[in-house]
Write a protein that holds these residues in place. Structure first.
Motif, PDB file in Angstrom:
ATOM      1  N   THR A 129       0.816  -1.224   0.000  1.00 15.06           N
ATOM      2  CA  THR A 129       0.000   0.000   0.000  1.00 15.06           C
ATOM      3  C   THR A 129       0.847   1.270   0.000  1.00 15.06           C
ATOM      4  O   THR A 129       0.324   2.378   0.009  1.00 15.06           O
ATOM      5  CB  THR A 129      -0.897   0.041   1.247  1.00 15.06           C
ATOM      6  OG1 THR A 129      -0.028  -0.034   2.396  1.00 15.06           O
ATOM      7  CG2 THR A 129      -1.882  -1.112   1.267  1.00 15.06           C
ATOM      8  N   PHE A 130       2.183   1.108  -0.016  1.00 15.12           N
ATOM      9  CA  PHE A 130       3.052   2.279   0.144  1.00 15.12           C
ATOM     10  C   PHE A 130       3.010   3.225  -1.052  1.00 15.12           C
ATOM     11  O   PHE A 130       3.153   2.806  -2.193  1.00 15.12           O
ATOM     12  CB  PHE A 130       4.492   1.796   0.372  1.00 15.12           C
ATOM     13  CG  PHE A 130       5.464   2.908   0.628  1.00 15.12           C
ATOM     14  CD1 PHE A 130       5.293   3.761   1.716  1.00 15.12           C
ATOM     15  CD2 PHE A 130       6.544   3.123  -0.218  1.00 15.12           C
ATOM     16  CE1 PHE A 130       6.192   4.791   1.955  1.00 15.12           C
ATOM     17  CE2 PHE A 130       7.445   4.153   0.017  1.00 15.12           C
ATOM     18  CZ  PHE A 130       7.267   4.986   1.105  1.00 15.12           C
ATOM     19  N   ASP A 131       2.784   4.492  -0.757  1.00 17.97           N
ATOM     20  CA  ASP A 131       2.749   5.509  -1.802  1.00 17.97           C
ATOM     21  C   ASP A 131       3.986   6.404  -1.619  1.00 17.97           C
ATOM     22  O   ASP A 131       4.006   7.306  -0.780  1.00 17.97           O
ATOM     23  CB  ASP A 131       1.452   6.332  -1.663  1.00 17.97           C
ATOM     24  CG  ASP A 131       1.358   7.418  -2.718  1.00 17.97           C
ATOM     25  OD1 ASP A 131       2.394   7.747  -3.350  1.00 17.97           O
ATOM     26  OD2 ASP A 131       0.252   7.943  -2.923  1.00 17.97           O
ATOM     27  N   GLU A 132       5.037   6.127  -2.406  1.00 19.97           N
ATOM     28  CA  GLU A 132       6.322   6.803  -2.176  1.00 19.97           C
ATOM     29  C   GLU A 132       6.232   8.313  -2.366  1.00 19.97           C
ATOM     30  O   GLU A 132       6.755   9.090  -1.579  1.00 19.97           O
ATOM     31  CB  GLU A 132       7.400   6.208  -3.101  1.00 19.97           C
ATOM     32  CG  GLU A 132       8.726   6.921  -2.876  1.00 19.97           C
ATOM     33  CD  GLU A 132       9.904   6.360  -3.663  1.00 19.97           C
ATOM     34  OE1 GLU A 132       9.883   5.176  -4.023  1.00 19.97           O
ATOM     35  OE2 GLU A 132      10.846   7.147  -3.884  1.00 19.97           O
ATOM     36  N   LYS A 133       5.502   8.700  -3.392  1.00 19.97           N
ATOM     37  CA  LYS A 133       5.424  10.127  -3.719  1.00 19.97           C
ATOM     38  C   LYS A 133       4.811  10.909  -2.538  1.00 19.97           C
ATOM     39  O   LYS A 133       5.340  11.924  -2.097  1.00 19.97           O
ATOM     40  CB  LYS A 133       4.574  10.289  -4.987  1.00 19.97           C
ATOM     41  CG  LYS A 133       4.557  11.682  -5.529  1.00 19.97           C
ATOM     42  CD  LYS A 133       4.064  11.718  -6.967  1.00 19.97           C
ATOM     43  CE  LYS A 133       3.957  13.149  -7.464  1.00 19.97           C
ATOM     44  NZ  LYS A 133       2.728  13.816  -7.011  1.00 19.97           N
ATOM     45  N   MET A 134       3.697  10.364  -2.048  1.00 19.56           N
ATOM     46  CA  MET A 134       2.995  11.018  -0.939  1.00 19.56           C
ATOM     47  C   MET A 134       3.891  11.052   0.300  1.00 19.56           C
ATOM     48  O   MET A 134       3.974  12.058   1.007  1.00 19.56           O
ATOM     49  CB  MET A 134       1.727  10.216  -0.640  1.00 19.56           C
ATOM     50  CG  MET A 134       1.083  10.668   0.643  1.00 19.56           C
ATOM     51  SD  MET A 134      -0.554  11.182   0.336  1.00 19.56           S
ATOM     52  CE  MET A 134      -1.407   9.867   1.136  1.00 19.56           C
ATOM     53  N   PHE A 135       4.593   9.940   0.551  1.00 17.86           N
ATOM     54  CA  PHE A 135       5.452   9.854   1.729  1.00 17.86           C
ATOM     55  C   PHE A 135       6.557  10.911   1.656  1.00 17.86           C
ATOM     56  O   PHE A 135       6.828  11.626   2.613  1.00 17.86           O
ATOM     57  CB  PHE A 135       6.057   8.445   1.819  1.00 17.86           C
ATOM     58  CG  PHE A 135       6.845   8.200   3.074  1.00 17.86           C
ATOM     59  CD1 PHE A 135       6.191   7.934   4.278  1.00 17.86           C
ATOM     60  CD2 PHE A 135       8.231   8.250   3.065  1.00 17.86           C
ATOM     61  CE1 PHE A 135       6.928   7.721   5.449  1.00 17.86           C
ATOM     62  CE2 PHE A 135       8.966   8.033   4.226  1.00 17.86           C
ATOM     63  CZ  PHE A 135       8.305   7.756   5.422  1.00 17.86           C
ATOM     64  N   ARG A 136       7.154  11.027   0.454  1.00 22.59           N
ATOM     65  CA  ARG A 136       8.232  12.015   0.277  1.00 22.59           C
ATOM     66  C   ARG A 136       7.727  13.440   0.476  1.00 22.59           C
ATOM     67  O   ARG A 136       8.455  14.312   0.930  1.00 22.59           O
ATOM     68  CB  ARG A 136       8.853  11.895  -1.127  1.00 22.59           C
ATOM     69  CG  ARG A 136       9.849  10.758  -1.261  1.00 22.59           C
ATOM     70  CD  ARG A 136      10.642  10.864  -2.549  1.00 22.59           C
ATOM     71  NE  ARG A 136      11.575   9.766  -2.696  1.00 22.59           N
ATOM     72  CZ  ARG A 136      12.827   9.774  -2.212  1.00 22.59           C
ATOM     73  NH1 ARG A 136      13.288  10.822  -1.581  1.00 22.59           N
ATOM     74  NH2 ARG A 136      13.621   8.726  -2.366  1.00 22.59           N
TER      75      ARG A 136
END
Ligand code: ATP
Length: 513
Positions: A129-136
């Motif tokens: 479920t990881f959303d890298e863009k959002m996390f960054r």
């Protein structure tokens, strides 16, 4: 690696005669290397690949070979005397010299690495479920690292542009950057250091006799622009290509042949009508990337636009390759405007204009340059080629094999000829006959020493794409086996077909698009 693998690659280069440190019996000379018997073959093939792609494949590109020594005014006009500098800083305790911008970039890399580590940790935690863009964009710690890295980078770029050496020193102090080897923070001020080597003409003393070893081959092309245009009657747009040595007194020469003090460039200056330069810039970007892609996987290459444009450029991009120490510049593509021809014209008082019959106008052509380092290209080819793998040996057991998967057209030796046993006169005679038949066509090696399996390994280690083996059957029906390096597959073919087969499969035309 990658570091470990890189060390093994460097050791392999020495062991198999690709690259030796210069002057080794005198403890070497920093940033200078010699190419051995295999290295010179590979390097010549790389140069030939470039030359054919540029000169042979383009009716409107011609070559020259200009001298290393040139009139010293050339380097005044080109801007190298005044501006070909790197900011240097010395550590007072270790007495080591560094490039100030490289020290700061190292710190920036550490900050970005911290952010990447946070991202990787989170990716593991959140799984699918990881959303890298959002996390960054939202994670406070990642944001802190990336914003700090960006702020330092911007400040460094501004200081470089403004020639503000004091601010570079201030950045180093504020970030508490230490000498990577000794840990000392006892720094001198930052000073500009000119990268040109100079020498003295024998018959003129003092400043007037001062000559430079060229730091790029491009200027030899610019000052010959009119000679070439007139003698070849080329019409704009046309290009001039050159391969040759260049010299730079790099403050820190390291990473093997990536950064040397004496190296070779393959440069092409393309002269175009003013106003059309961006069109040609994009054309050459695509062309040059295709040249690299023909021998290098696409995921190992990328474009990187320049953050700081040089004084002469209105657009510039690097082709970066993923070396064992990260993505770094392999080639530069620059739109150099009319800067060079314009300033040579001004300083020499000679008109360097072109009359364009299509629009009935005289003008100073604009220039799009492609410039690739031959030695960096060599390192990229070897980085791609180097493989350590497990393969079944003659008994079917797993065995280590070290193979250089060099594109066949670039391989130093194209074919090895191996008699299966050496104590049978008739077989050795046959093998010699095959070798003599092949050698006028391409570089071959004859090898009869040791078991044939070991001989295959020796050829794998220098990247020989084909091994021809002479066995008992050969004596009966004039057929041999031909072994392909990567698949290790063997086919039986007639001796009379060997030249054709090896020629076809190692032909440079296969990679010239
Ligand atoms: P860098 O930023 O790595 O110092 P550069 O931008 O100064 O390189 P250019 O002046 O654009 O390099 O030179 C064109 C090419 O020449 C580079 O892309 C590189 O392949 C090669 N080159 C430049 N300097 C060196 C060097 N010291 N050793 C080996 N190759 C070099």
């Amino acid at each position: 690696m990658q570091e470990d693998l890189f060390k093994r690659l460097v050791a392999h280069c020495k062991e198999y005669g690709f690259v030796y440190p210069s002057s080794e019996i005198y403890e070497g000379l920093g940033g200078v290397y010699d190419y051995g018997p295999m290295g010179v073959e590979l390097k010549n093939n790389i140069k030939e690949y470039w030359w054919r792609a540029m000169v042979q494949m383009h009716e409107n590109i011609v070559g020259i070979d200009s001298s290393i020594f040139m009139h010293p005014s050339i380097w005044k006009a080109s801007g190298h005397v005044d501006a070909f500098n790197d900011p240097m800083i010395d550590n007072k305790d270790s007495k080591k010299r560094f490039r100030a911008d490289v020290l700061i970039e190292g710190e920036i890399d550490k900050m970005t690495a911290k952010a990447t580590k946070e991202v990787e940790k989170a990716a593991k935690r959140f799984g699918e479920t990881f959303d890298e863009k959002m996390f960054r964009e939202t994670n406070p710690r990642v944001l802190e690292y990336t914003q700090k890295a960006k702020a330092v980078e911007d400040r460094m770029n501004a200081a470089m542009k403004a020639n503000d050496m004091a601010d570079l020193k201030a950045i180093i102090e504020e970030l508490e950057i230490a000498d990577p080897d000794s840990g000392s923070r006892n720094w001198t001020d930052v000073r500009q250091f000119n990268l040109m080597f100079s020498t003295q003409l024998g018959n003129i003393s003092g400043e007037e006799g001062k000559l430079y070893l060229r730091p790029e081959t491009a200027q030899g092309i610019f000052v010959n622009f009119l000679n070439v245009q007139k003698t070849t009657r080329q019409k704009v747009p046309f290009g001039i290509a050159q391969i040759g040595k260049a010299f730079r007194n790099e403050i820190v020469a390291r990473q093997f042949i990536f950064r040397m003090r004496e190296f070779e460039q393959m440069e092409m200056q393309f002269f175009v009508r003013p106003g059309t330069e961006m069109e040609w810039y994009n054309y050459w970007k695509a062309k040059r990337m295709a040249w690299h892609n023909a021998i290098t996987p696409a995921d190992k290459l990328k474009f990187k636009d320049h953050d700081n444009l040089a004084h002469y450029a209105n657009a510039a991009v690097d082709v970066q390759f993923e070396f064992p120490f990260g993505f770094k510049e392999l080639e530069g593509i620059h739109s150099r405007t009319d800067f060079d021809l314009g300033s040579h014209s001004q300083l020499s008082g000679k008109k360097l204009t072109y009359f364009d019959p299509e629009i009935n106008e005289h003008y100073v052509p604009y220039v799009v340059e492609t410039s690739v380092g031959c030695d960096r290209m060599f390192l990229s080819v070897l980085t791609n080629a180097y493989a350590e793998e497990m393969v079944p040996d003659a008994q079917g057991e797993d065995a280590n094999r070290l193979v250089l998967r060099i594109p066949p057209a670039l391989a130093p030796v194209k074919c090895a000829v191996l008699p299966i046993v050496r104590n049978k006169e008739e077989m050795v005679g046959k093998a010699r006959e095959v070798f003599d038949r092949l050698k006028p066509h391409f570089l071959c090696q004859y090898d009869e020493k040791d078991a044939v399996g070991r001989r295959y390994r020796r050829q794998d280690a220098i990247g020989t794409p084909y091994c021809v083996t002479i066995d008992f059957e050969t004596l009966e029906n004039d057929t041999v086996t031909i072994r392909e390096r990567d698949s290790m597959k063997q086919d039986r073919v007639s001796i009379s077909d060997v030249v054709r087969i090896v020629k076809e499969r190692t032909d440079m035309a296969n990679i010239l698009g």
